[in-house]
Design a protein around this motif. Structure first.
Motif, PDB file in Angstrom:
ATOM      1  N   MET A   1      10.795  -6.758   2.258  1.00 59.48           N
ATOM      2  CA  MET A   1      10.941  -5.477   1.591  1.00 59.48           C
ATOM      3  C   MET A   1      11.705  -5.678   0.290  1.00 59.48           C
ATOM      4  N   ALA A   2      11.485  -4.775  -0.628  1.00 61.36           N
ATOM      5  CA  ALA A   2      12.112  -4.859  -1.941  1.00 61.36           C
ATOM      6  C   ALA A   2      13.614  -4.612  -1.855  1.00 61.36           C
ATOM      7  N   ASN A   3      14.358  -5.307  -2.710  1.00 65.43           N
ATOM      8  CA  ASN A   3      15.815  -5.178  -2.697  1.00 65.43           C
ATOM      9  C   ASN A   3      16.346  -4.322  -3.837  1.00 65.43           C
ATOM     10  N   THR A   4      15.797  -4.505  -5.024  1.00 69.33           N
ATOM     11  CA  THR A   4      16.321  -3.779  -6.178  1.00 69.33           C
ATOM     12  C   THR A   4      15.644  -2.420  -6.312  1.00 69.33           C
ATOM     13  N   LYS A   5      16.289  -1.567  -7.096  1.00 74.87           N
ATOM     14  CA  LYS A   5      15.773  -0.223  -7.304  1.00 74.87           C
ATOM     15  C   LYS A   5      14.396  -0.259  -7.969  1.00 74.87           C
ATOM     16  N   SER A   6      14.244  -1.121  -8.967  1.00 77.46           N
ATOM     17  CA  SER A   6      12.967  -1.204  -9.681  1.00 77.46           C
ATOM     18  C   SER A   6      11.868  -1.777  -8.781  1.00 77.46           C
ATOM     19  N   ALA A   7      12.219  -2.701  -7.895  1.00 78.95           N
ATOM     20  CA  ALA A   7      11.239  -3.271  -6.975  1.00 78.95           C
ATOM     21  C   ALA A   7      10.785  -2.235  -5.952  1.00 78.95           C
ATOM     22  N   ILE A   8      11.710  -1.393  -5.524  1.00 76.85           N
ATOM     23  CA  ILE A   8      11.360  -0.317  -4.590  1.00 76.85           C
ATOM     24  C   ILE A   8      10.413   0.670  -5.256  1.00 76.85           C
ATOM     25  N   LYS A   9      10.705   1.016  -6.517  1.00 80.78           N
ATOM     26  CA  LYS A   9       9.841   1.940  -7.256  1.00 80.78           C
ATOM     27  C   LYS A   9       8.459   1.330  -7.464  1.00 80.78           C
ATOM     28  N   ALA A  10       8.400   0.056  -7.817  1.00 80.35           N
ATOM     29  CA  ALA A  10       7.118  -0.614  -8.026  1.00 80.35           C
ATOM     30  C   ALA A  10       6.315  -0.649  -6.734  1.00 80.35           C
ATOM     31  N   PHE A  11       6.999  -0.856  -5.621  1.00 78.79           N
ATOM     32  CA  PHE A  11       6.321  -0.864  -4.323  1.00 78.79           C
ATOM     33  C   PHE A  11       5.713   0.495  -4.015  1.00 78.79           C
ATOM     34  N   LYS A  12       6.484   1.565  -4.265  1.00 78.17           N
ATOM     35  CA  LYS A  12       5.981   2.919  -4.019  1.00 78.17           C
ATOM     36  C   LYS A  12       4.773   3.227  -4.903  1.00 78.17           C
ATOM     37  N   GLN A  13       4.850   2.810  -6.178  1.00 77.99           N
ATOM     38  CA  GLN A  13       3.751   3.062  -7.105  1.00 77.99           C
ATOM     39  C   GLN A  13       2.487   2.314  -6.679  1.00 77.99           C
ATOM     40  N   SER A  14       2.662   1.064  -6.290  1.00 78.99           N
ATOM     41  CA  SER A  14       1.492   0.277  -5.897  1.00 78.99           C
ATOM     42  C   SER A  14       0.868   0.827  -4.622  1.00 78.99           C
ATOM     43  N   GLU A  15       1.688   1.345  -3.728  1.00 74.80           N
ATOM     44  CA  GLU A  15       1.164   1.936  -2.493  1.00 74.80           C
ATOM     45  C   GLU A  15       0.351   3.199  -2.795  1.00 74.80           C
ATOM     46  N   LYS A  16       0.863   4.041  -3.706  1.00 75.59           N
ATOM     47  CA  LYS A  16       0.127   5.242  -4.106  1.00 75.59           C
ATOM     48  C   LYS A  16      -1.206   4.866  -4.748  1.00 75.59           C
ATOM     49  N   ARG A  17      -1.168   3.860  -5.629  1.00 73.50           N
ATOM     50  CA  ARG A  17      -2.394   3.408  -6.292  1.00 73.50           C
ATOM     51  C   ARG A  17      -3.397   2.843  -5.292  1.00 73.50           C
ATOM     52  N   ARG A  18      -2.892   2.069  -4.326  1.00 74.76           N
ATOM     53  CA  ARG A  18      -3.769   1.462  -3.325  1.00 74.76           C
ATOM     54  C   ARG A  18      -4.492   2.531  -2.516  1.00 74.76           C
ATOM     55  N   LEU A  19      -3.769   3.568  -2.109  1.00 76.49           N
ATOM     56  CA  LEU A  19      -4.382   4.638  -1.329  1.00 76.49           C
ATOM     57  C   LEU A  19      -5.408   5.417  -2.147  1.00 76.49           C
ATOM     58  N   MET A  20      -5.084   5.667  -3.414  1.00 77.96           N
ATOM     59  CA  MET A  20      -6.020   6.397  -4.268  1.00 77.96           C
ATOM     60  C   MET A  20      -7.277   5.572  -4.528  1.00 77.96           C
ATOM     61  N   ASN A  21      -7.098   4.270  -4.788  1.00 78.51           N
ATOM     62  CA  ASN A  21      -8.248   3.406  -5.020  1.00 78.51           C
ATOM     63  C   ASN A  21      -9.123   3.307  -3.777  1.00 78.51           C
ATOM     64  N   LYS A  22      -8.485   3.266  -2.616  1.00 80.10           N
ATOM     65  CA  LYS A  22      -9.230   3.204  -1.360  1.00 80.10           C
ATOM     66  C   LYS A  22     -10.075   4.463  -1.193  1.00 80.10           C
ATOM     67  N   SER A  23      -9.491   5.608  -1.510  1.00 78.18           N
ATOM     68  CA  SER A  23     -10.194   6.882  -1.411  1.00 78.18           C
ATOM     69  C   SER A  23     -11.370   6.937  -2.383  1.00 78.18           C
ATOM     70  N   ARG A  24     -11.135   6.511  -3.619  1.00 79.66           N
ATOM     71  CA  ARG A  24     -12.204   6.530  -4.621  1.00 79.66           C
ATOM     72  C   ARG A  24     -13.351   5.606  -4.235  1.00 79.66           C
ATOM     73  N   LYS A  25     -13.005   4.417  -3.752  1.00 81.63           N
ATOM     74  CA  LYS A  25     -14.034   3.455  -3.370  1.00 81.63           C
ATOM     75  C   LYS A  25     -14.859   3.970  -2.197  1.00 81.63           C
ATOM     76  N   SER A  26     -14.206   4.623  -1.262  1.00 84.36           N
ATOM     77  CA  SER A  26     -14.889   5.199  -0.112  1.00 84.36           C
ATOM     78  C   SER A  26     -15.844   6.307  -0.549  1.00 84.36           C
ATOM     79  N   LYS A  27     -15.392   7.138  -1.481  1.00 80.66           N
ATOM     80  CA  LYS A  27     -16.225   8.223  -1.984  1.00 80.66           C
ATOM     81  C   LYS A  27     -17.467   7.677  -2.691  1.00 80.66           C
TER      82      LYS A  27
END
Length: 71
Positions: A1-27
């Motif tokens: 898991m991420a340790n720094t504040k910026s790494a935590i934010k980057a993880f959250k952003q990438s997770e949001k992007r991954r879910l959105m991309n998964k949804s778009r690809k499925s559609k």
């Protein structure tokens, strides 16, 4: 898991992007399958054209967002 504040934010952003991309690809896949099904079931020309336009539009949108390759 991420340790720094910026790494935590980057993880959250990438997770949001991954879910959105998964949804778009499925559609995109769903619309392509519907288009192919309407062609093989010999539906009316108007239905085939409408399903093709929907699939084409979603393909272009996904390519523009970088979910799939443009070519």
């Amino acid at each position: 898991m991420a340790n720094t504040k910026s790494a935590i934010k980057a993880f959250k952003q990438s997770e949001k992007r991954r879910l959105m991309n998964k949804s778009r690809k499925s559609k995109v896949k769903t619309l392509i399958n519907k288009c192919l099904a309407s062609v093989t079931s010999k539906a009316s020309q108007e239905d085939i054209l409408n399903s093709f336009k929907l699939a084409q539009s979603e393909l272009h949108r996904a390519a523009g967002k970088g979910v799939i390759h443009k070519n």
